[in-house]
Design a protein around this motif. Structure first.
Motif, PDB file in Angstrom:
ATOM      1  N   ILE A 281       0.838  -1.197   0.000  1.00  0.00           N
ATOM      2  CA  ILE A 281       0.000   0.000   0.000  1.00  0.00           C
ATOM      3  C   ILE A 281       0.875   1.251   0.000  1.00  0.00           C
ATOM      4  N   LEU A 282       1.948   1.226   0.791  1.00  0.00           N
ATOM      5  CA  LEU A 282       2.885   2.348   0.800  1.00  0.00           C
ATOM      6  C   LEU A 282       3.574   2.495  -0.552  1.00  0.00           C
ATOM      7  N   SER A 283       3.857   1.368  -1.218  1.00  0.00           N
ATOM      8  CA  SER A 283       4.453   1.426  -2.555  1.00  0.00           C
ATOM      9  C   SER A 283       3.501   2.076  -3.549  1.00  0.00           C
ATOM     10  N   LEU A 284       2.197   1.749  -3.456  1.00  0.00           N
ATOM     11  CA  LEU A 284       1.218   2.390  -4.324  1.00  0.00           C
ATOM     12  C   LEU A 284       1.127   3.887  -4.044  1.00  0.00           C
ATOM     13  N   THR A 285       1.196   4.269  -2.781  1.00  0.00           N
ATOM     14  CA  THR A 285       1.176   5.685  -2.431  1.00  0.00           C
ATOM     15  C   THR A 285       2.398   6.403  -2.982  1.00  0.00           C
ATOM     16  N   ASP A 286       3.555   5.767  -2.869  1.00  0.00           N
ATOM     17  CA  ASP A 286       4.780   6.364  -3.388  1.00  0.00           C
ATOM     18  C   ASP A 286       4.720   6.512  -4.902  1.00  0.00           C
ATOM     19  N   SER A 287       4.217   5.489  -5.594  1.00  0.00           N
ATOM     20  CA  SER A 287       4.104   5.569  -7.060  1.00  0.00           C
ATOM     21  C   SER A 287       3.149   6.677  -7.471  1.00  0.00           C
ATOM     22  N   LEU A 288       2.049   6.810  -6.742  1.00  0.00           N
ATOM     23  CA  LEU A 288       1.088   7.866  -7.054  1.00  0.00           C
ATOM     24  C   LEU A 288       1.718   9.242  -6.893  1.00  0.00           C
ATOM     25  N   SER A 289       2.472   9.438  -5.821  1.00  0.00           N
ATOM     26  CA  SER A 289       3.116  10.735  -5.600  1.00  0.00           C
ATOM     27  C   SER A 289       4.131  11.043  -6.691  1.00  0.00           C
ATOM     28  N   ASN A 290       4.875  10.039  -7.127  1.00  0.00           N
ATOM     29  CA  ASN A 290       5.852  10.266  -8.202  1.00  0.00           C
ATOM     30  C   ASN A 290       5.171  10.545  -9.529  1.00  0.00           C
ATOM     31  N   LEU A 291       4.062   9.872  -9.797  1.00  0.00           N
ATOM     32  CA  LEU A 291       3.326  10.149 -11.027  1.00  0.00           C
ATOM     33  C   LEU A 291       2.750  11.560 -11.007  1.00  0.00           C
ATOM     34  N   GLU A 292       2.255  11.985  -9.853  1.00  0.00           N
ATOM     35  CA  GLU A 292       1.768  13.360  -9.740  1.00  0.00           C
ATOM     36  C   GLU A 292       2.897  14.364  -9.939  1.00  0.00           C
ATOM     37  N   ARG A 293       4.073  14.028  -9.440  1.00  0.00           N
ATOM     38  CA  ARG A 293       5.219  14.914  -9.635  1.00  0.00           C
ATOM     39  C   ARG A 293       5.529  15.079 -11.117  1.00  0.00           C
ATOM     40  N   ILE A 294       5.519  13.982 -11.855  1.00  0.00           N
ATOM     41  CA  ILE A 294       5.785  14.061 -13.284  1.00  0.00           C
ATOM     42  C   ILE A 294       4.694  14.841 -14.000  1.00  0.00           C
ATOM     43  N   CYS A 295       3.443  14.589 -13.591  1.00  0.00           N
ATOM     44  CA  CYS A 295       2.306  15.174 -14.291  1.00  0.00           C
ATOM     45  C   CYS A 295       2.124  16.652 -13.970  1.00  0.00           C
ATOM     46  N   ASN A 296       2.490  17.072 -12.771  1.00  0.00           N
ATOM     47  CA  ASN A 296       2.201  18.433 -12.313  1.00  0.00           C
ATOM     48  C   ASN A 296       3.380  19.386 -12.382  1.00  0.00           C
ATOM     49  N   THR A 297       4.548  18.888 -12.742  1.00  0.00           N
ATOM     50  CA  THR A 297       5.742  19.727 -12.683  1.00  0.00           C
ATOM     51  C   THR A 297       6.336  19.900 -14.075  1.00  0.00           C
ATOM     52  N   PRO A 298       6.046  21.005 -14.739  1.00  0.00           N
ATOM     53  CA  PRO A 298       6.676  21.253 -16.039  1.00  0.00           C
ATOM     54  C   PRO A 298       8.061  21.848 -15.857  1.00  0.00           C
ATOM     55  N   LEU A 299       8.823  21.894 -16.938  1.00  0.00           N
ATOM     56  CA  LEU A 299      10.075  22.628 -16.895  1.00  0.00           C
ATOM     57  C   LEU A 299       9.778  24.106 -16.706  1.00  0.00           C
ATOM     58  N   PRO A 300      10.668  24.856 -16.072  1.00  0.00           N
ATOM     59  CA  PRO A 300      10.410  26.284 -15.839  1.00  0.00           C
ATOM     60  C   PRO A 300      10.096  27.016 -17.144  1.00  0.00           C
ATOM     61  N   PHE A 301       9.138  27.913 -17.073  1.00  0.00           N
ATOM     62  CA  PHE A 301       8.711  28.638 -18.270  1.00  0.00           C
ATOM     63  C   PHE A 301       9.854  29.442 -18.871  1.00  0.00           C
ATOM     64  N   ALA A 302      10.670  30.060 -18.020  1.00  0.00           N
ATOM     65  CA  ALA A 302      11.771  30.876 -18.533  1.00  0.00           C
ATOM     66  C   ALA A 302      12.734  30.029 -19.362  1.00  0.00           C
ATOM     67  N   TYR A 303      12.993  28.801 -18.900  1.00  0.00           N
ATOM     68  CA  TYR A 303      13.905  27.920 -19.641  1.00  0.00           C
ATOM     69  C   TYR A 303      13.315  27.546 -21.001  1.00  0.00           C
ATOM     70  N   GLN A 304      12.049  27.149 -21.015  1.00  0.00           N
ATOM     71  CA  GLN A 304      11.427  26.749 -22.269  1.00  0.00           C
ATOM     72  C   GLN A 304      11.313  27.922 -23.239  1.00  0.00           C
ATOM     73  N   ALA A 305      10.890  29.092 -22.726  1.00  0.00           N
ATOM     74  CA  ALA A 305      10.715  30.247 -23.603  1.00  0.00           C
ATOM     75  C   ALA A 305      12.054  30.710 -24.162  1.00  0.00           C
ATOM     76  N   HIS A 306      13.081  30.749 -23.330  1.00  0.00           N
ATOM     77  CA  HIS A 306      14.384  31.213 -23.809  1.00  0.00           C
ATOM     78  C   HIS A 306      14.970  30.236 -24.829  1.00  0.00           C
ATOM     79  N   LEU A 307      14.804  28.947 -24.593  1.00  0.00           N
ATOM     80  CA  LEU A 307      15.309  27.958 -25.541  1.00  0.00           C
ATOM     81  C   LEU A 307      14.580  28.064 -26.872  1.00  0.00           C
TER      82      LEU A 307
END
Length: 516
Positions: free
Chosen positions: A348-374
Motif C-alpha cells: 500500500i505504501l508502494s502504491l502511495t509512493d508511485s502515485l506521488s511520483n506520477l503526480e510529480r511528473i504530471c504536475n511539474t513542467p520545466l520552468p517557463f523561462a527555460y522553455q521560452a528562452h530555448l
C-alpha cells in the motif's frame, strides 16, 4: 504506443501522427521561406545578404547541447512514468496474492465478539471485492493523470459504486440525506467536471440484446419519463489521430445504478483545424475578442500539454484508505500473520509512493523561462542561419535551412510531447493497456485454487525426479522407502534419493551447456 520503425513498411495516418511533422511543419515552412527570400534576393539582385558565419559555430554548439539536455530530461520523465506503472503492477499483483491466498475463508470469531460468523461464500465475496478495489486504484490513477476528474466513468464506477456516499446515508444504496454537505470526498463533483446529473436514478438491465443506447439518448429518455432498459454503448469520440484502442476497457464490467451519466473509459479530445494549422489560432483569438464571446476554458483540444493543472490524488487516495483499513481489520482480528500484514502495508505504501511520483511528473513542467528562452534562441538561430551559410551553399541554402529547422524544431517538439506521457497521443504510454493487464492478472489470481492440489501432485503426469529417474509420482509414492530403479547394489533410503538428485544435477549441468 507506436514502437515499430516508421521508416520501413507501409506508411499510414497512424504512423504519421506518431511523428511530430504535423506540429512543426508551419515553423519549418516559415524558416524555409526566409531562406528562399535570402537566396532569391542574393541571386537576382546586386545585394548580397550573406554574412560571416563565425557566430554559427559557437551558437550551434551551445544550442545542440541545450536541446540534447531538453530531450534527455523529457525522456527521463517518460521512463520514470513507465517505472511507476511497473511498480503499480507489481504491488497490485502482490497484494492480490496475499489477500486471495493468505486471508482464510473459514472465519470464526471468539465468543462474545461483536463480529458475526461469515460463510465461505461471504468471505470469498469480501476478498474478491478488495481485489476489485486494487484494480479500481489503477483505473483511477489513469483517469487522474489524464486530468479526468470524478468517479463516474464506466471502467471505474462499477468497481467502487458500493462504497458509502454520505456520512449518514443508507448502506448499499445511493440514497442521500437531506443535505449534500454530508457527501463524502470520494463522490464530490465539481461543476467543471462536466458530469450530467440524472433527474432520477436508473438501473439498466444487464441482459438481452446489443447495447444501443448512448448517454445523450438516455438523458433525454429520463427527462421525458420513458423507461430505460438497455445497456449503454460507449461513445467513441476523438479521431484516428489520437491513440487508437483495439480493445474495450468496459467490455466485462457491469452497468450499475448511478445518479450521473457515466463517461466512457476513453475520452480522447477531438482534433480540430487549429491543431494542424496553429497560425489560425490568431484569427480565433481576434474573433473571440471582437465578438465578445466568452472563452470555453473546459474545452478539450488535441494540443499537447507538458503537465496537468488539475491532477489531484483524491480518488486513488480514498481507495488506498479503504485497502489500508481492510488490512488493519485483518490484523486486529488475527486473520492474517503479522508478516502478511506487513506485506500488505508495504505494498500500500508502494502504491502511495508511485502515485506521488506520477503526480510529480504530471504536475511539474520545466520552468517557463527555460522553455521560452530555448524556443526563442532556436528561432533566432534558424532565422539568421540562411544569411550565414548563403556564401558557401548558394541555392542549396534553401534545403539546408529546411533540414536544420526540421532537425532542431523536431527535437524540441519531441521533448514537449514526451514530457507528460499520460495523455492520448500516439507516443504516450498506453495506460488503458496497463490497466487491462492488471485486470487480467488479478482475474487469473482469483481463478486459482487456494488449497494445495495434493491429488494432482501424486499423479502419472508428474515426474519430479527427472531426468535421472523418469518414474512418475504415483509409482514413487507407493514405495515405503525410495530405491533406485534396477539398482540392487545401492542401498535404499535417503542415501539412494540423495544420489539420484545429484545424478540429475550432473545431467542438467552437462546437457544444458553450450557445446564447443
Amino acid at each position: 504506443m507506436v514502437a515499430k520503425d516508421p521508416l520501413f513498411g507501409h506508411w499510414t495516418a497512424k504512423k504519421f501522427s506518431a511523428t511530430v511533422l504535423d506540429d512543426i511543419w508551419p515553423e519549418v515552412t516559415f524558416f524555409t521561406l526566409v531562406a528562399t527570400v535570402v537566396s532569391v534576393v542574393s541571386l537576382k539582385t546586386s545585394v548580397d545578404l550573406g554574412v560571416s558565419n563565425q557566430l554559427l559555430t559557437v551558437l550551434g554548439l551551445v544550442l545542440g547541447l541545450v536541446i540534447s539536455f531538453r530531450t534527455s530530461s523529457a525522456y527521463e520523465r517518460y521512463q520514470d512514468g513507465r517505472k511507476m506503472w511497473t511498480n503499480i503492477t507489481v504491488a497490485s499483483k502482490n497484494m492480490a496474492q496475499m489477500v486471495w491466498m493468505h486471508v482464510p475463508v473459514e472465519r470464526t470469531f471468539p465468543a462474545g465478539s461483536s463480529e458475526a460468523p461469515m460463510s465461505v461464500l461471504q468471505v470469498t465475496i469480501e476478498k474478491k471485492t478488495m481485489i476489485n478495489l486494487i484494480q479500481a486504484y489503477a483505473v483511477s490513477v489513469k483517469h487522474l493523470l489524464r486530468g479526468e476528474q470524478g468517479a463516474y466513468y464506466r471502467d471505474l464506477y462499477p468497481l467502487i459504486s458500493f462504497l458509502p456516499r454520505h456520512a449518514n446515508g443508507i448502506p448499499g444504496t445511493i440514497a442521500a440525506p437531506d443535505s449534500d454537505s454530508e457527501l463524502l470526498p470520494l463522490w464530490q463533483i465539481a461543476e467543471t467536471d462536466g458530469f450530467q446529473k440524472l433527474r432520477e436514478s436508473y438501473t439498466p438491465q444487464t441482459t438481452g440484446g446489443p447495447r444501443k443506447m448512448t448517454d445523450a439518448t438516455m438523458v433525454e429518455k429520463v427527462a421525458s419519463g420513458s423507461d430505460i432498459s438497455l445497456q449503454i454503448t460507449p461513445e467513441r469520440n476523438g479521431p484516428a489521430l489520437t491513440k487508437p484502442c483495439s480493445y474495450d476497457p468496459e467490455a466485462v464490467l457491469p452497468v450499475i445504478e448511478s445518479e450521473y451519466v457515466l463517461k466512457p473509459a476513453r475520452n480522447p479530445p477531438h482534433a480540430s483545424l487549429y491543431d494542424f494549422f496553429p497560425f489560425l489560432r490568431l484569427f480565433r483569438w481576434l474573433w473571440r475578442h471582437l465578438s465578445g464571446k466568452p472563452r470555453h476554458d473546459n474545452a478539450r483540444t488535441r494540443k499537447r500539454k507538458a503537465f496537468s493543472e488539475i491532477a489531484e490524488s483524491q480518488i486513488p487516495l480514498e481507495i488506498l484508505l479503504v485497502l489500508s483499513n481492510y488490512s488493519a481489520y485483518l490484523l486486529k482480528h488475527d486473520l492474517i500473520k503479522p508478516a502478511i500484514g506487513s506485506g500488505l502495508t508495504n505494498n500500500i505504501l508502494s502504491l502511495t509512493d508511485s502515485l506521488s511520483n506520477l503526480e510529480r511528473i504530471c504536475n511539474t513542467p520545466l520552468p517557463f523561462a527555460y522553455q521560452a528562452h530555448l524556443r526563442m534562441s532556436v528561432w533566432i538561430y534558424l532565422l539568421l542561419l540562411p544569411f550565414q551559410i548563403y556564401s558557401f551553399y548558394q541555392i542549396i541554402t534553401i534545403p539546408a535551412t529546411a533540414f536544420a529547422s526540421f532537425l532542431m524544431l523536431g527535437f524540441l517538439e519531441i521533448g514537449q510531447e514526451i514530457e507528460n506521457p499520460f495523455n492520448y497521443d500516439m507516443n504516450d504510454l498506453d495506460l488503458d493497456h496497463f490497466c487491462l493487464a492488471i485486470q487480467r492478472d488479478l482475474a487469473e489470481i482469483t481463478a486459482s485454487a487456494t488449497e494445495i492440489p495434493f491429488e494432482h501432485i501424486f499423479s502419472k503426469l508428474n515426474t519430479p525426479l527427472a531426468p535421472a529417474d523418469v518414474r512418475h509420482a504415483e509409482e514413487l509414492s507407493k514405495m515405503d522407502v525410495y530405491s533406485m530403479h534396477g539398482d540392487d547394489a545401492t542401498p535404499s533410503g535417503n542415501h539412494s534419493l540423495r544420489k539420484i538428485l545429484v545424478d540429475g544435477w550432473k545431467r542438467v549441468d552437462m546437457d544444458t551447456r553450450k557445446k564447443t
